[in-house]
Design an enzyme around this catalytic site. Structure first.
Site, PDB file in Angstrom:
ATOM      1  N   SER A   1       0.831  -1.200   0.000  1.00 34.09           N
ATOM      2  CA  SER A   1       0.000   0.000   0.000  1.00 34.09           C
ATOM      3  C   SER A   1       0.871   1.259   0.000  1.00 34.09           C
ATOM      4  CB  SER A   1      -0.971  -0.052   1.188  1.00 34.09           C
ATOM      5  OG  SER A   1      -2.012   0.888   1.032  1.00 34.09           O
TER       6      SER A   1
ATOM      7  N   HIS B   1      -4.704  -1.745  -4.122  1.00 26.20           N
ATOM      8  CA  HIS B   1      -6.044  -2.164  -3.661  1.00 26.20           C
ATOM      9  C   HIS B   1      -7.103  -1.951  -4.737  1.00 26.20           C
ATOM     10  CE1 HIS B   1      -4.051  -2.394   0.152  1.00 26.20           C
ATOM     11  NE2 HIS B   1      -3.945  -1.086   0.282  1.00 26.20           N
TER      12      HIS B   1
END
Length: 242
Positions: free
Chosen positions: A133, A169
């Protein structure tokens, strides 16, 4: 040992639920260690800047290392760095794994402490750089982030080791894909390399060499601007299951 070329493993994964511990290192972290060429007891530096060096997360990472037979240390910058020789600290590891959170805050704090140049030096020396991330976006020129609130925004002050942008994501947060496409179409982001949860991208130098996933589904994608139409075009990548 060191990787034979500068190597980055940029992901939307890496952690899995443990059997005897809350978290364990998943296949993406283990792949990063394999790519480092480490032998014996590998040394991994966990970097939690994006979540304010949360000590609970540090403890879980240490437990994951104990289970996996990996020596884990932590590069905490709050309230101060662990040493005056940050370059030496970073270079004394096989893998740097950067955890998720606020990439905008991470980049600001790293700038204060000169971590950008230190990470570049480590990368060039064969230390494998990896993360999830925010810990993926930081290696690129920028990407899409929720660092500023629930409405996603673009950051463009990444370290730029990779001359692309990052989209993480992509399959698990509804705003991610349309925001990436909009930013690429508008020229706010360059060619953007995206990962679904559990997927990762392996780079040798600045070249993308493979897409992988630690899950049975989910993949990776390139999003480029078509200059003829002004639209973003998404291309799926062949993804190897770990």
């Amino acid at each position: 040992m060191a990787a034979d070329q500068p190597t980055i493993v940029a992901t939307s994964g890496g952690w899995v639920r443990g059997s005897w511990t809350e978290l364990e290192f998943g296949p993406l972290v283990r792949l990063s260690l394999d790519l480092s060429g480490a032998t014996g007891r590998p040394k991994l530096c966990h970097v939690g800047t994006a979540n304010g060096d949360d000590r609970h997360m540090n403890a879980m990472a240490s437990e994951a290392g104990r289970v996996a037979g990996i020596e884990v240390s932590h590069l905490n910058l709050f309230p101060m760095p662990p040493t005056a020789d940050l370059a030496g600290f970073v270079l004394d590891h096989d893998v740097i794994w950067v955890n998720g959170g606020s990439v905008a805050n991470l980049l600001a704090v790293w700038q204060v402490h000169g971590l950008g140049e230190i990470m570049r030096t480590a990368w060039e020396a064969g230390v494998v750089l990896g993360g999830v991330s925010a810990g993926s976006i930081c290696w690129y020129t920028g990407g899409v982030t929720d660092s500023f609130g629930p409405n996603l925004r673009v950051v463009t002050n990444g370290l730029g080791l990779l001359p692309y942008a990052s989209g993480v994501h992509l399959d698990s947060e509804a705003q991610r894909r349309p925001t990436v496409h909009e930013a690429v179409a508008a020229g706010k982001l360059p060619e953007t390399h995206c990962t679904d949860d559990g997927a990762g991208l392996i780079y040798r130098g600045a070249s993308l060499v493979e897409a992988v996933s630690e899950r049975k589904r989910g993949g990776a994608y390139l999003v480029r601007r078509d200059d003829a139409t002004g639209q973003a075009v998404e291309t799926p990548l062949d993804t190897r299951r770990l």
